[in-house]
Design a protein around this motif. Sequence first.
Motif, mmCIF file in Angstrom:
data_model
loop_
_atom_site.group_PDB
_atom_site.id
_atom_site.type_symbol
_atom_site.label_atom_id
_atom_site.label_comp_id
_atom_site.label_asym_id
_atom_site.label_seq_id
_atom_site.Cartn_x
_atom_site.Cartn_y
_atom_site.Cartn_z
ATOM 1 N N GLU A 140 -12.641 25.963 -23.172
ATOM 2 C CA GLU A 140 -11.798 26.526 -24.234
ATOM 3 C C GLU A 140 -12.510 26.454 -25.576
ATOM 4 O OE1 GLU A 140 -8.094 24.434 -24.368
ATOM 5 O OE2 GLU A 140 -7.553 24.969 -22.331
ATOM 6 N N ALA A 141 -13.158 25.335 -25.842
ATOM 7 C CA ALA A 141 -13.833 25.129 -27.124
ATOM 8 C C ALA A 141 -15.001 26.101 -27.306
ATOM 9 C CB ALA A 141 -14.317 23.688 -27.231
ATOM 10 N N LEU A 142 -15.679 26.444 -26.233
ATOM 11 C CA LEU A 142 -16.785 27.389 -26.321
ATOM 12 C C LEU A 142 -16.317 28.790 -26.710
ATOM 13 C CD1 LEU A 142 -18.941 26.277 -23.258
ATOM 14 C CD2 LEU A 142 -19.546 26.076 -25.681
ATOM 15 N N HIS A 143 -15.036 29.073 -26.534
ATOM 16 C CA HIS A 143 -14.473 30.373 -26.897
ATOM 17 C C HIS A 143 -13.676 30.306 -28.194
ATOM 18 C CE1 HIS A 143 -15.905 31.977 -23.192
ATOM 19 N NE2 HIS A 143 -15.115 31.232 -22.441
ATOM 20 N N SER A 144 -13.775 29.198 -28.899
ATOM 21 C CA SER A 144 -13.029 29.011 -30.138
ATOM 22 C C SER A 144 -13.547 29.939 -31.234
ATOM 23 C CB SER A 144 -13.144 27.560 -30.604
ATOM 24 O OG SER A 144 -12.509 27.397 -31.852
ATOM 25 N N ASP A 145 -12.648 30.347 -32.109
ATOM 26 C CA ASP A 145 -13.055 31.157 -33.255
ATOM 27 C C ASP A 145 -13.449 30.283 -34.450
ATOM 28 O OD1 ASP A 145 -10.489 30.254 -33.682
ATOM 29 O OD2 ASP A 145 -9.797 32.086 -34.643
ATOM 30 N N LYS A 146 -13.345 28.969 -34.307
ATOM 31 C CA LYS A 146 -13.740 28.013 -35.345
ATOM 32 C C LYS A 146 -15.174 27.564 -35.063
ATOM 33 C CE LYS A 146 -9.382 27.234 -36.905
ATOM 34 N NZ LYS A 146 -8.833 28.504 -37.165
ATOM 35 N N PRO A 147 -16.127 27.866 -35.958
ATOM 36 C CA PRO A 147 -17.529 27.517 -35.716
ATOM 37 C C PRO A 147 -17.766 26.026 -35.464
ATOM 38 C CG PRO A 147 -17.377 29.050 -37.536
ATOM 39 C CD PRO A 147 -15.980 28.648 -37.182
ATOM 40 N N ILE A 148 -17.072 25.150 -36.160
ATOM 41 C CA ILE A 148 -17.292 23.708 -35.983
ATOM 42 C C ILE A 148 -16.902 23.267 -34.576
ATOM 43 C CG2 ILE A 148 -15.058 23.035 -36.955
ATOM 44 C CD1 ILE A 148 -18.371 21.102 -37.318
ATOM 45 N N ILE A 149 -15.830 23.815 -34.055
ATOM 46 C CA ILE A 149 -15.388 23.460 -32.705
ATOM 47 C C ILE A 149 -16.376 23.981 -31.669
ATOM 48 C CG2 ILE A 149 -13.608 23.873 -30.960
ATOM 49 C CD1 ILE A 149 -11.546 23.727 -33.190
ATOM 50 N N LYS A 150 -16.812 25.215 -31.849
ATOM 51 C CA LYS A 150 -17.762 25.781 -30.895
ATOM 52 C C LYS A 150 -19.099 25.044 -30.958
ATOM 53 C CE LYS A 150 -19.554 30.064 -29.077
ATOM 54 N NZ LYS A 150 -19.529 31.519 -29.133
#
Length: 76
Positions: free
Chosen positions: A34-44
């Motif tokens: 899920e995190a790899l598809h995040s729209d938040k750069p820090i999370i990805k």
Amino acid sequence: MARKDDILKSFLKHELLENKYELKKEELPTTVREALHSDKPIIKAIALIVEGLDGTSPVTDPVLRNQVTQFLNEAL
């Protein structure tokens, strides 16, 4: 839950993410996928690091550094 998901969660619950990046706990992903598809750069970026170091095919530090740097340069 996979070990890498637990590692991700431990990173994401740091108060800096909530304070500096204004991320709400209920909006945070629960898995690396899920995190790899995040729209938040820090999370990805964090997910890329966790996946790179604890994934099915771990990568070397220089390769991982290049991947994260390239992602951040493109995202910002």
